[in-house]
Design an enzyme around this catalytic site. Structure first.
Site, PDB file in Angstrom:
ATOM      1  N   SER A 306       1.115  -1.429  -0.165  1.00 28.17           N
ATOM      2  CA  SER A 306       0.170   0.205  -0.004  1.00 28.17           C
ATOM      3  C   SER A 306       0.871   0.969  -0.311  1.00 28.17           C
ATOM      4  CB  SER A 306      -0.792   0.295   1.518  1.00 28.17           C
ATOM      5  OG  SER A 306      -2.010  -0.540   1.617  1.00 28.17           O
ATOM      6  N   ASP A 317      10.006   4.909 -10.881  1.00 29.93           N
ATOM      7  CA  ASP A 317       9.363   5.694 -11.882  1.00 29.93           C
ATOM      8  C   ASP A 317      10.411   6.599 -12.589  1.00 29.93           C
ATOM      9  OD1 ASP A 317       6.915   3.681 -12.470  1.00 29.93           O
ATOM     10  OD2 ASP A 317       5.585   5.517 -11.913  1.00 29.93           O
ATOM     11  N   LYS A 331      -0.642  -3.982  -3.300  1.00 30.23           N
ATOM     12  CA  LYS A 331      -2.352  -3.433  -2.507  1.00 30.23           C
ATOM     13  C   LYS A 331      -2.147  -1.877  -3.620  1.00 30.23           C
ATOM     14  CE  LYS A 331      -5.652  -2.816   1.331  1.00 30.23           C
ATOM     15  NZ  LYS A 331      -5.635  -0.753   0.747  1.00 30.23           N
TER      16      LYS A 331
END
Length: 402
Positions: A306, A317, A331
């Site tokens: 999470s 990224d 999640k």
């Protein structure tokens, strides 16, 4: 305190099970409105009181009152009906809290618990141990990450019944609770005495001379501030590269995840975005920090979930960090908690979240750039001498600093 909190806006939760069982969590993998300032619905909550499809609910209530052979507690009847309705959604992260459960849930967000000292989640419709806290009653009893909790006090619970199991595990400090677990395929009973648990949420140290190692247990109130202060202290001690250790971190508050990622991501860049059922998009932008461009490694394992995956996903990224370790939990959904009734609450999955490159990791997890397993049978406490993942992180940073 953030300005949005002052205005009464909700704090968004991303956690596996924000429960240190008996803790407590839920937690999670949740990350779990605001625990301090939840969404308050107007009277009626926007529901349609003229919806005839609910007439049979009142018909059943009347039958029970007229025919059941003993007196009926209307409050218990109402709570059961509400919990049944919420459970029928079929989402283990969408949960109704009565007054006692709601207060416990709010307390959990502060990092103080009474329980056995584990964080749990759901895997294959089973309750799985994400993290047993080192030195906790659960850890001392031999509970380890990856163990499945099959029964509590002899009663079997599925993953979808996690909150029911947790409510049984919770109890009075000093009182025992018996769990039936599956550990490496072997089923056995373990009796654990509940205790008061206070988590030191952020820990830091200098390793190998010039590498700062910051460990985060979960994203509770003020976590990002504690991480920033730890980083600054490590820098003052001569650290030139940094390790952000998110192993076993099941998540927590989304705003804390955004603020943590902001330390390493240029101001104004997207940390994540969410999409709700209407496909409405909300972006969460970096506030900028003092460690942008600093040599950084993030450690992940299957217990990282999470909010941890929000931070790791953004840093991966933007190539702001090298990800080392094992694939994360996976999640990629967001919960909010709403005030309802008389000091009660309902936690609802409200959206999916996506990394800056548009990746949703729900059910998939984040793959490390460099996969490293811990040695078979290695036991905590993990140190630079026996922690192969930490060793690899140090190696990568030192190679880059030469």
């Amino acid at each position: 305190m953030y300005e949005e909190e002052k205005r009464g806006f909700p704090k968004i939760i991303l956690v596996i099970l924000f429960l240190v069982v008996a803790i407590g969590s839920f937690f999670g993998g949740s990350i779990y409105g605001s625990l301090n300032s939840p969404v308050i619905l107007p009277d009626g909550g926007g529901s349609s009181t003229n919806d005839s499809s609910f007439d049979k609910l009142f018909e059943v209530k009347d039958v029970l009152h007229q025919q059941y052979y003993q007196d009926i507690d209307d409050e218990a009847l109402l709570e059961g009906a509400i919990k049944g309705m919420v459970d029928a959604v079929g989402d283990p992260y969408t949960v109704f809290f009565n007054q006692e459960e709601y207060q416990e849930f709010q307390d959990d967000g502060q990092g103080n618990y009474v329980g056995i000292g584990v964080m749990v989640g759901i895997k294959e419709d089973k309750i799985v141990v994400i993290t047993p806290f080192e030195g906790s009653p659960a850890y001392e009893a031999g509970i380890r990450a990856g163990d499945f909790i099959l029964k509590v006090e002899g009663v079997e619970y599925k993953g979808s019944e996690m909150d029911k199991a947790v409510s049984v595990i919770k109890g009075e400090e000093g009182k025992p609770v018996t769990l039936t677990i599956s550990q490496n395929g072997v089923e056995k009973d373990v009796t654990i005495v509940r205790a008061s648990i206070t988590l030191v949420n952020v820990q830091s140290e200098v390793v190998a001379g010039n590498i700062g190692h910051v460990t985060m247990l979960q994203f509770t109130n003020n976590t990002a501030k504690q991480v920033r202060e730890a980083m600054e202290e490590l820098k003052a001690q001569g650290a030139e590269g940094y390790i952000l250790d998110l192993r076993g971190n099941p998540g927590g508050y989304l705003d804390e995840a955004v603020d943590t990622a902001s330390l390493f991501v240029e101001k104004g860049k997207t940390v994540l975005y969410t999409l709700d059922k209407a496909q409405q998009k909300r972006e969460y932008l970096s506030k900028g920090g003092d460690f942008i461009g600093a040599p950084l490694v993030v450690l992940l394992d299957e217990g990282s979930a999470s909010a941890s995956e929000v931070v790791a996903g953004a840093l991966k990224d933007y190539k702001a960090a090298t990800i080392v370790g094992q694939k994360s939990f996976g999640k990629g959904i967001v919960q909010m908690v709403f005030n309802v009734g008389n000091k009660e609450g309902v936690k609802v999955t409200v959206s999916s979240y996506y990394s800056p490159n548009g990746i949703n990791i729900h059910g998939e997890g984040i793959l490390p750039d460099v996969e490293v397993q811990l040695p078979e049978g290695v036991e905590a406490p993990l140190t630079i001498d026996n922690d192969t993942q930490l060793q690899k992180a140090v190696e990568i940073l030192q190679d880059g600093l030469q």
